[in-house]
Scaffold this motif. Sequence first.
Motif, PDB file in Angstrom:
ATOM      1  N   ASN A 251       0.863  -1.176   0.000  1.00  0.00           N
ATOM      2  CA  ASN A 251       0.000   0.000   0.000  1.00  0.00           C
ATOM      3  C   ASN A 251       0.905   1.234   0.000  1.00  0.00           C
ATOM      4  OD1 ASN A 251      -1.659   2.249   0.984  1.00  0.00           O
ATOM      5  ND2 ASN A 251      -3.220   0.697   1.359  1.00  0.00           N
ATOM      6  N   ILE A 252       0.983   1.907  -1.129  1.00  0.00           N
ATOM      7  CA  ILE A 252       1.928   3.025  -1.279  1.00  0.00           C
ATOM      8  C   ILE A 252       1.624   4.181  -0.320  1.00  0.00           C
ATOM      9  CG2 ILE A 252       2.838   4.757  -2.884  1.00  0.00           C
ATOM     10  CD1 ILE A 252       2.532   2.742  -5.118  1.00  0.00           C
ATOM     11  N   PRO A 253       0.355   4.624  -0.181  1.00  0.00           N
ATOM     12  CA  PRO A 253       0.095   5.716   0.778  1.00  0.00           C
ATOM     13  C   PRO A 253       0.510   5.356   2.194  1.00  0.00           C
ATOM     14  CG  PRO A 253      -1.773   5.448  -0.709  1.00  0.00           C
ATOM     15  CD  PRO A 253      -0.847   4.296  -0.961  1.00  0.00           C
ATOM     16  N   GLU A 254       0.269   4.112   2.612  1.00  0.00           N
ATOM     17  CA  GLU A 254       0.673   3.701   3.956  1.00  0.00           C
ATOM     18  C   GLU A 254       2.195   3.693   4.088  1.00  0.00           C
ATOM     19  OE1 GLU A 254      -1.055  -0.016   5.011  1.00  0.00           O
ATOM     20  OE2 GLU A 254      -3.111   0.758   5.095  1.00  0.00           O
ATOM     21  N   GLY A 255       2.885   3.318   3.001  1.00  0.00           N
ATOM     22  CA  GLY A 255       4.344   3.304   3.021  1.00  0.00           C
ATOM     23  C   GLY A 255       4.948   4.686   3.101  1.00  0.00           C
ATOM     24  N   MET A 256       4.160   5.725   2.789  1.00  0.00           N
ATOM     25  CA  MET A 256       4.640   7.104   2.832  1.00  0.00           C
ATOM     26  C   MET A 256       4.366   7.776   4.171  1.00  0.00           C
ATOM     27  SD  MET A 256       3.287   8.138  -0.986  1.00  0.00           S
ATOM     28  CE  MET A 256       3.913   9.805  -1.002  1.00  0.00           C
ATOM     29  N   GLU A 257       3.591   7.118   5.027  1.00  0.00           N
ATOM     30  CA  GLU A 257       3.196   7.735   6.296  1.00  0.00           C
ATOM     31  C   GLU A 257       4.323   7.685   7.324  1.00  0.00           C
ATOM     32  OE1 GLU A 257      -0.263   5.687   7.583  1.00  0.00           O
ATOM     33  OE2 GLU A 257      -1.587   6.549   6.041  1.00  0.00           O
ATOM     34  N   ILE A 258       4.368   8.702   8.167  1.00  0.00           N
ATOM     35  CA  ILE A 258       5.295   8.744   9.295  1.00  0.00           C
ATOM     36  C   ILE A 258       4.484   8.499  10.561  1.00  0.00           C
ATOM     37  CG2 ILE A 258       6.890  10.167  10.632  1.00  0.00           C
ATOM     38  CD1 ILE A 258       7.594  11.652   8.100  1.00  0.00           C
TER      39      ILE A 258
ATOM     40  N   ILE B  64       0.013  15.063  -9.634  1.00  0.00           N
ATOM     41  CA  ILE B  64      -1.196  14.216  -9.626  1.00  0.00           C
ATOM     42  C   ILE B  64      -0.991  12.961  -8.772  1.00  0.00           C
ATOM     43  CG2 ILE B  64      -2.006  15.042 -11.862  1.00  0.00           C
ATOM     44  CD1 ILE B  64      -0.834  12.518 -13.137  1.00  0.00           C
ATOM     45  N   THR B  65      -0.020  13.005  -7.858  1.00  0.00           N
ATOM     46  CA  THR B  65       0.278  11.842  -7.018  1.00  0.00           C
ATOM     47  C   THR B  65      -0.938  11.412  -6.217  1.00  0.00           C
ATOM     48  OG1 THR B  65       2.541  12.689  -6.791  1.00  0.00           O
ATOM     49  CG2 THR B  65       1.883  10.900  -5.329  1.00  0.00           C
ATOM     50  N   ASP B  66      -1.536  12.347  -5.472  1.00  0.00           N
ATOM     51  CA  ASP B  66      -2.697  12.006  -4.632  1.00  0.00           C
ATOM     52  C   ASP B  66      -3.871  11.535  -5.482  1.00  0.00           C
ATOM     53  OD1 ASP B  66      -1.279  12.662  -2.376  1.00  0.00           O
ATOM     54  OD2 ASP B  66      -2.018  14.724  -2.299  1.00  0.00           O
ATOM     55  N   GLN B  67      -4.039  12.133  -6.644  1.00  0.00           N
ATOM     56  CA  GLN B  67      -5.137  11.754  -7.538  1.00  0.00           C
ATOM     57  C   GLN B  67      -5.009  10.292  -7.947  1.00  0.00           C
ATOM     58  OE1 GLN B  67      -5.530  14.256 -11.073  1.00  0.00           O
ATOM     59  NE2 GLN B  67      -6.093  12.458 -12.280  1.00  0.00           N
ATOM     60  N   ILE B  68      -3.805   9.863  -8.265  1.00  0.00           N
ATOM     61  CA  ILE B  68      -3.586   8.480  -8.701  1.00  0.00           C
ATOM     62  C   ILE B  68      -3.702   7.510  -7.525  1.00  0.00           C
ATOM     63  CG2 ILE B  68      -1.807   6.886  -9.559  1.00  0.00           C
ATOM     64  CD1 ILE B  68      -0.881   9.108 -11.416  1.00  0.00           C
ATOM     65  N   LEU B  69      -3.102   7.849  -6.392  1.00  0.00           N
ATOM     66  CA  LEU B  69      -3.081   6.935  -5.249  1.00  0.00           C
ATOM     67  C   LEU B  69      -4.439   6.808  -4.567  1.00  0.00           C
ATOM     68  CD1 LEU B  69       0.359   7.789  -3.579  1.00  0.00           C
ATOM     69  CD2 LEU B  69      -0.196   5.950  -5.176  1.00  0.00           C
ATOM     70  N   SER B  70      -5.279   7.827  -4.692  1.00  0.00           N
ATOM     71  CA  SER B  70      -6.601   7.780  -4.047  1.00  0.00           C
ATOM     72  C   SER B  70      -7.689   7.265  -4.974  1.00  0.00           C
ATOM     73  CB  SER B  70      -6.975   9.173  -3.535  1.00  0.00           C
ATOM     74  OG  SER B  70      -7.046  10.103  -4.608  1.00  0.00           O
ATOM     75  N   ASP B  71      -7.351   6.975  -6.227  1.00  0.00           N
ATOM     76  CA  ASP B  71      -8.346   6.465  -7.183  1.00  0.00           C
ATOM     77  C   ASP B  71      -8.801   5.076  -6.742  1.00  0.00           C
ATOM     78  OD1 ASP B  71      -9.789   5.483  -9.369  1.00  0.00           O
ATOM     79  OD2 ASP B  71      -8.539   6.555 -10.817  1.00  0.00           O
ATOM     80  N   PRO B  72     -10.106   4.881  -6.472  1.00  0.00           N
ATOM     81  CA  PRO B  72     -10.583   3.574  -6.005  1.00  0.00           C
ATOM     82  C   PRO B  72     -10.566   2.514  -7.092  1.00  0.00           C
ATOM     83  CG  PRO B  72     -12.424   5.066  -6.336  1.00  0.00           C
ATOM     84  CD  PRO B  72     -11.181   5.869  -6.533  1.00  0.00           C
ATOM     85  N   GLY B  73     -10.426   2.937  -8.341  1.00  0.00           N
ATOM     86  CA  GLY B  73     -10.396   1.983  -9.449  1.00  0.00           C
ATOM     87  C   GLY B  73      -8.980   1.596  -9.824  1.00  0.00           C
ATOM     88  N   TYR B  74      -8.843   0.972 -10.982  1.00  0.00           N
ATOM     89  CA  TYR B  74      -7.545   0.527 -11.469  1.00  0.00           C
ATOM     90  C   TYR B  74      -6.811   1.656 -12.197  1.00  0.00           C
ATOM     91  CZ  TYR B  74      -8.876  -4.348 -10.560  1.00  0.00           C
ATOM     92  OH  TYR B  74      -9.256  -5.527  -9.969  1.00  0.00           O
ATOM     93  N   THR B  75      -5.488   1.636 -12.097  1.00  0.00           N
ATOM     94  CA  THR B  75      -4.633   2.569 -12.833  1.00  0.00           C
ATOM     95  C   THR B  75      -3.423   1.818 -13.353  1.00  0.00           C
ATOM     96  OG1 THR B  75      -5.285   4.446 -11.429  1.00  0.00           O
ATOM     97  CG2 THR B  75      -3.251   4.675 -12.696  1.00  0.00           C
ATOM     98  N   PHE B  76      -3.130   1.985 -14.642  1.00  0.00           N
ATOM     99  CA  PHE B  76      -1.930   1.397 -15.235  1.00  0.00           C
ATOM    100  C   PHE B  76      -0.802   2.426 -15.227  1.00  0.00           C
ATOM    101  CE2 PHE B  76      -5.164  -1.293 -17.264  1.00  0.00           C
ATOM    102  CZ  PHE B  76      -4.591  -2.554 -17.136  1.00  0.00           C
ATOM    103  N   LEU B  77       0.382   1.980 -14.793  1.00  0.00           N
ATOM    104  CA  LEU B  77       1.572   2.823 -14.822  1.00  0.00           C
ATOM    105  C   LEU B  77       2.646   2.120 -15.642  1.00  0.00           C
ATOM    106  CD1 LEU B  77       1.841   3.921 -11.063  1.00  0.00           C
ATOM    107  CD2 LEU B  77       0.722   5.143 -12.937  1.00  0.00           C
ATOM    108  N   LEU B  78       2.995   2.703 -16.777  1.00  0.00           N
ATOM    109  CA  LEU B  78       4.117   2.217 -17.565  1.00  0.00           C
ATOM    110  C   LEU B  78       5.366   2.922 -17.044  1.00  0.00           C
ATOM    111  CD1 LEU B  78       5.064   0.511 -20.027  1.00  0.00           C
ATOM    112  CD2 LEU B  78       4.796   2.594 -21.402  1.00  0.00           C
TER     113      LEU B  78
END
Length: 451
Positions: A188-195, A261-275
């Motif tokens: 979980n990327i957002p959790e990995g960024m938390e302090i 657009i980091t938060d926009q991508i990480l908070s999207d409840p659907g699927y996102t492809f990253l090349l």
Amino acid sequence: MKIKAILVNLCRFVLALTFIFSGYVKAIDPLGTQYKLHDYAEAAGLSMLAPDWLTLGGSVVLSALEFSLGIFLLFAIQRRLTSRLTLAFMIVMTLVTLWLAVANPISDCGCFGDALKLSNVQTLLKNIVLLACAIVVAWWPLLMVRFISKNTQWILINYTILFILISSLWSLYSLPQFDFRPYHIGANIPEGMEIPEGAPQPKFETTFIMEKDGQQKEFSLENYPDSTWTFIDSKSVQIEEGYVPPIHDFSIIDNQSGEDITDQILSDPGYTFLLVSPHLEQADDSNFGNIDQIYEYAIEHNYPFYCLTASTEEHIERWIELTGAEYPFCATDEITLKTIIRSNPGLVLLKNGVVVNKWSHNRLPFIDPALSSQPLEQFKFAQLPEKTGSASTYDTKTARKIGSILLWFALPLTILTLADRTWMWTKWFRVRRKKKEKRKLEAEIEKGENS
């Protein structure tokens, strides 16, 4: 003599297990080891003499040598030669880590890949212990107890070298069998960024340079002078490190709008492809057709698709010319991209900030045209890791990979060892029986002559 033999074999096992673990975790991540070798070359000012093909080849050879030496020590193969090579290897590595501990040009030696991080001082202490073990083993190599006879050693030697080289080549073609990085499947990327709350914060010491009557002096906050002194400059030095989250440099900047657009991508409840491609000018473009097919599928089903790169606009335009790419491009830190996936390019599937799956450009997911109308939820490769009790599907896959290694490497060596020992014991028993029969026959002949 018995105490000496125990000491030699204890040192031999310490060296063997360390070398096997260190060599294997580097062998299954040859690109990661290559990046570390490149860091060494840069720190030594030799980057111009270390092209990518050389550092990659050095990565594969170094990890294969270390793993093979570990196996040879474990089985006491070619005892004199193996012990001398091990000693030479440890002398070189100890000198390198001494330089790292003194000069501190890079923060992590990479001796255990991403599986285990040690500071430069810890690495030096570890290597001093291993060097001492290597000296003991090299001094009395013949005291190492063999697990396999000399006549069978060639099988183990060839099989070990073949296994570790295939492991490295497969990891280059696909992805590392084990992912120790913070962007592994299920992360979980957002959790990995938390302090965490209450985590230690970095501490800094600020020094002020002041002047009075043409004389400059340095002051701290505790002894800051009166107004008769004139402020010249200040400098801050970090005196204590704070908590650093596993993921701390992850950001995505849209190249077209310049928007984060980091938060926009990480908070999207659907699927996102990253090349993901650290450098498009170095990326393999042989599978761009499959990438375009996945992009078309994503557009059809309204799944966001972005290409993350650290390349310049010129190189992005060149990639578009070569591949006909129509997907949007975003800027991300080069080191972050290399950490996310060991492939250039590689594909990552996210859902609500969680890494659902990752693929090398050589093994992209296939979407049957007949099933292209179905959403990603219908495909097995797009399923989130599920928790079952205290384990998850990611843990289950890891256990299967470990089982596969045991099946293809440890089990054959175990069978070979047992077969060899059985044969040697049988041979020893036959020789002993023949000697016994010979003595009996000689006794009977002597008895007949006396009578």
